[in-house]
Each structure stands twice: as structure tokens, then as C-alpha cells.
Design an enzyme around this catalytic site. Structure first.
Site, PDB file in Angstrom:
ATOM      1  N   ASP A  28      39.685   7.699 -10.924  1.00 50.41           N
ATOM      2  CA  ASP A  28      39.860   9.029 -11.541  1.00 50.41           C
ATOM      3  C   ASP A  28      41.142   9.373 -11.866  1.00 50.41           C
ATOM      4  OD1 ASP A  28      40.555   8.817  -8.925  1.00 50.41           O
ATOM      5  OD2 ASP A  28      39.980  10.777  -8.437  1.00 50.41           O
ATOM      6  N   ASP A  63      52.275  11.203  -4.116  1.00 49.45           N
ATOM      7  CA  ASP A  63      51.087  10.333  -3.965  1.00 49.45           C
ATOM      8  C   ASP A  63      51.888   9.048  -4.591  1.00 49.45           C
ATOM      9  OD1 ASP A  63      49.082   8.367  -3.916  1.00 49.45           O
ATOM     10  OD2 ASP A  63      47.978  10.173  -3.208  1.00 49.45           O
ATOM     11  N   ASN A  64      52.052   7.845  -3.700  1.00 49.64           N
ATOM     12  CA  ASN A  64      52.450   6.661  -4.231  1.00 49.64           C
ATOM     13  C   ASN A  64      53.840   6.695  -5.267  1.00 49.64           C
ATOM     14  OD1 ASN A  64      50.246   5.264  -3.084  1.00 49.64           O
ATOM     15  ND2 ASN A  64      48.986   5.459  -4.440  1.00 49.64           N
ATOM     16  N   GLU A  92      54.813   9.952   0.073  1.00 50.95           N
ATOM     17  CA  GLU A  92      53.626   9.314   0.706  1.00 50.95           C
ATOM     18  C   GLU A  92      53.360   7.952   0.264  1.00 50.95           C
ATOM     19  OE1 GLU A  92      49.233   8.108   0.688  1.00 50.95           O
ATOM     20  OE2 GLU A  92      50.534   8.085  -0.940  1.00 50.95           O
ATOM     21  N   LYS A 202      37.067  13.056   0.548  1.00 49.15           N
ATOM     22  CA  LYS A 202      37.156  12.503  -0.797  1.00 49.15           C
ATOM     23  C   LYS A 202      35.636  12.292  -1.243  1.00 49.15           C
ATOM     24  CE  LYS A 202      39.085   8.563   0.658  1.00 49.15           C
ATOM     25  NZ  LYS A 202      39.829   7.328   0.429  1.00 49.15           N
ATOM     26  N   TYR A 203      34.726  12.374  -0.670  1.00 51.44           N
ATOM     27  CA  TYR A 203      33.305  12.124  -1.037  1.00 51.44           C
ATOM     28  C   TYR A 203      32.529  13.369  -0.888  1.00 51.44           C
ATOM     29  CZ  TYR A 203      34.953   7.420  -0.143  1.00 51.44           C
ATOM     30  OH  TYR A 203      35.950   6.292   0.242  1.00 51.44           O
TER      31      TYR A 203
END
Length: 343
Positions: A28, A63-64, A92, A202-203
């Protein structure tokens, strides 16, 4: 994507590649490709960051960040800091140590850490020494007990004792710590074949009845509140470099202290805490704790009073002290040293 397709990586079939951070794939998310237009992408990211700052955002969890050029972060963080020194960027970056250290060195004010996976006494001792001493000049650790991606076997099978002791260590060892939503309710069921919570956010949307869970005794939220209250009352816990690891005769009993001289507190009173934690969530442990009293501002051989800030029990301690920690009762002592009363 329509105005700047060159900012993304295009596959041979013309589609845009989705993001990957092996072994994870993020279908996504379209990753930016700095190779095609470094200046253009950099300016646009800075514009977006400043847009959110103008709307009151002062903390960015990135993030990342290790998947983007390090020199880009060095430029962005310095540019933002010139006008907004109050803004905090949290890296992160669960990646190799050299990259985590590099991101901290170029300006990230906080960093995710390997604490999430450090569970045994010996590895916790080693890691606490590292972050409080070896890397403390640039690396500001944020001890997250878990995340939306991480549910370690220690938490899956350790029950309430594991959740409490991890929180106690994180809250006292690091000036900043983090708890992902649901930790308070001991959400410890993993998705089959993975180390993450089943049915996590997340789901699906995940409503929680906090009051009902607490009334039923199924929540450690009051314990976390107690930890944060202790943090607010003890300035020694807001420091990083004052952590000292002490010894015990048991391979599961972790011991460390935090001491802050009265010259550096608002009250003018010295502040010292000793944390003794049973890292085995399945047992009761008895052992002798060995303290270096000079790390607490006391001469060797001193006798002094300590009060457990969790249970309010008091004891007279000295260099060597007997402890018993039943993980199913209380897995950790957080002991405040009383400098004003002599036993």
C-alpha cells in the site's frame, strides 16, 4: 504520482513498485526514488513537513528512515531545527547497528532500539551499558515494550508477569519509553507463523472497552499509570547516562540504579532509585544483590533505607542484600533510597 512519475520506481510493465524492507513488503506504499530527482523530492518532503509543523505537529515518527539517503536526513533535520528546535524526529529504524547510529548522529532526536528483543538478564545488562554509556553522546533511545509489528515469544508466553516486568524496565532504564495500544490488556495472541498480534490494527478497527477490562482485573493500565507517576516524581529517571548495572547471584535477576546529585535537581535533594527485576516471568527467584554504593552517592558499607514504590514496603539495605521476587506477585522492585533517614 501524476505530476511527478519520475519520483517513483517504475517496473518494466509500467506499474509503480511497492515498498519493501526485507522480509516485509508494503503493497500500500509507493517508495520514493531519490536517484531521478534528488533536489525535487527533497524540497517537496521539506514542504510537507513544514506544512504539518504549521498545523501544530511537533513529533514525527519516521518509518524506515534507513531506506532513504542519510545525507538527506542530515539536511532536512538541520533545516527544520533552525526554525523549530522544539520539533522531535523519532527514527523507527529496526536495522543494523551502524545505520541506526548514523541516523542518530545526523540529527534524529530519538531512536527505536533493540530493547524490544532483549529479554535475558545478560543481554539486558549488555544493552543497558551500551545505550547509557558507549553511544549516549548521540543515540537517544526510546524503549518500546512492543509495537504494532512486534509481539515477541517472551510476551506471547510470559503472561502478565512478562508484560509488567518489561514495562518496569523500560520505564526506569530510559528517559523515554513507548507502549503500543492493547499492551495494557495483555493482548498476547500472535498471528500464526508470525511475531505480531492477530487481528491487530493493521487489519481491522479495534475498539477496546478499557473501563470494563480494568474492572474485571484484566488490565495493567493502573500499573503503567503508577510507573509514569514514579517517573514524574523522580528526576533521576529522566537521565540516561546515570544508569549503573549492579550484580546479583541469579542469572535472571537484573539490577541497575539511577542516581542524580542534588546539585542537579530542582528540590536540591539527591535522588536515587534501585531497580531489581525478575526477567523470568515463570518463576519466583531468591538471590543476593551486590551494589556498588558509590554509584548511589554513598560510601561503601553504608546502611540505608529503601522503599518499594510499587508495594510501599521498606527495608534496610547495604552493599549486599537478599531479595525474593515472585513473578506472579510483583516481578520488580523499584526502590527509592531515603537519604534523610538512617536505619
Amino acid at each position: 504520482m501524476q505530476e511527478h512519475p519520475e519520483w517513483f520506481t517504475t517496473l518494466p510493465d509500467g506499474t509503480i513498485a511497492y515498498a519493501e524492507n526485507p522480509p516485509k513488503k508494503y503493497q500500500d506504499i509507493y517508495p520514493l526514488n531519490f536517484d531521478n530527482d534528488y533536489e525535487g523530492i527533497s524540497r517537496e518532503i521539506l514542504r510537507i513537513v513544514r506544512l504539518w509543523i504549521d498545523r501544530g505537529v511537533t513529533i514525527f515518527r519516521v518509518d524506515n528512515p534507513h531506506t532513504k539517503p542519510v545525507h538527506f536526513w542530515e539536511w532536512l533535520l538541520e533545516d527544520v531545527r533552525q526554525d523549530h528546535p522544539e520539533v522531535v524526529f523519532l527514527a523507527e529504524a529496526f536495522t543494523k547497528p551502524a545505520m541506526m547510529q548514523s541516523l542518530a548522529q545526523v540529527g534524529f532526536q530519538q531512536s527505536y532500539t533493540y530493547f524490544t528483543w532483549r529479554n535475558e538478564k545478560w543481554e539486558l545488562e549488555e544493552y543497558l551499558r551500551e545505550v547509557s554509556d558507549e553511544t549516549s553522546a548521540w543515540f537517544r533511545p526510546n524503549f518500546f515494550v512492543n509495537t504494532h509489528d512486534i509481539l515477541t515469544p517472551y510476551l506471547q508466553y510470559g503472561g502478565v508477569p512478562a508484560y509488567k516486568v518489561r514495562a518496569a524496565i523500560a520505564a526506569t532504564a530510559s528517559p523515554t519509553w513507548g507502549v503500543y495500544s492493547g499492551y495494557e490488556l495483555i493482548e498476547n495472541v500472535a498471528r500464526p507463523g508470525s511475531e505480531e498480534n492477530i487481528n491487530n490494527e493493521k487489519y481491522e478497527f479495534k475498539p477496546r472497552d478499557w473501563a470494563a477490562e480494568e474492572a474485571a482485573g484484566a488490565s495493567i493500565a493502573p500499573y503503567l499509570t503508577q510507573l509514569n507517576r514514579i517517573r514524574s516524581q523522580h528526576p533521576a529517571l529522566r537521565q540516561l547516562r546515570n544508569l549503573r548495572v549492579h550484580g546479583s547471584d541469579d542469572d535472571a535477576i537484573l539490577v541497575f540504579s539511577k542516581y542524580l546529585d542534588g546539585r542537579h535537581t530542582r528540590s536540591g535533594r539527591s535522588d536515587a532509585l534501585i531497580v531489581v527485576a525478575n526477567t523470568d516471568p515463570h518463576s519466583a527467584r531468591e538471590t543476593t544483590v551486590h551494589l556498588d554504593l558509590t554509584a548511589l552517592g554513598l560510601p561503601p558499607g553504608s546502611r540505608f533505607l529503601v522503599r518499594d514504590l510499587i508495594t510501599q514496603a521498606t527495608w534496610t539495605w547495604t552493599d549486599d542484600n537478599y531479595v525474593r521476587l515472585d513473578a506472579f506477585v510483583e516481578p520488580a522492585h523499584i526502590l527509592s533510597v531515603d537519604f534523610n533517614r538512617t536505619p
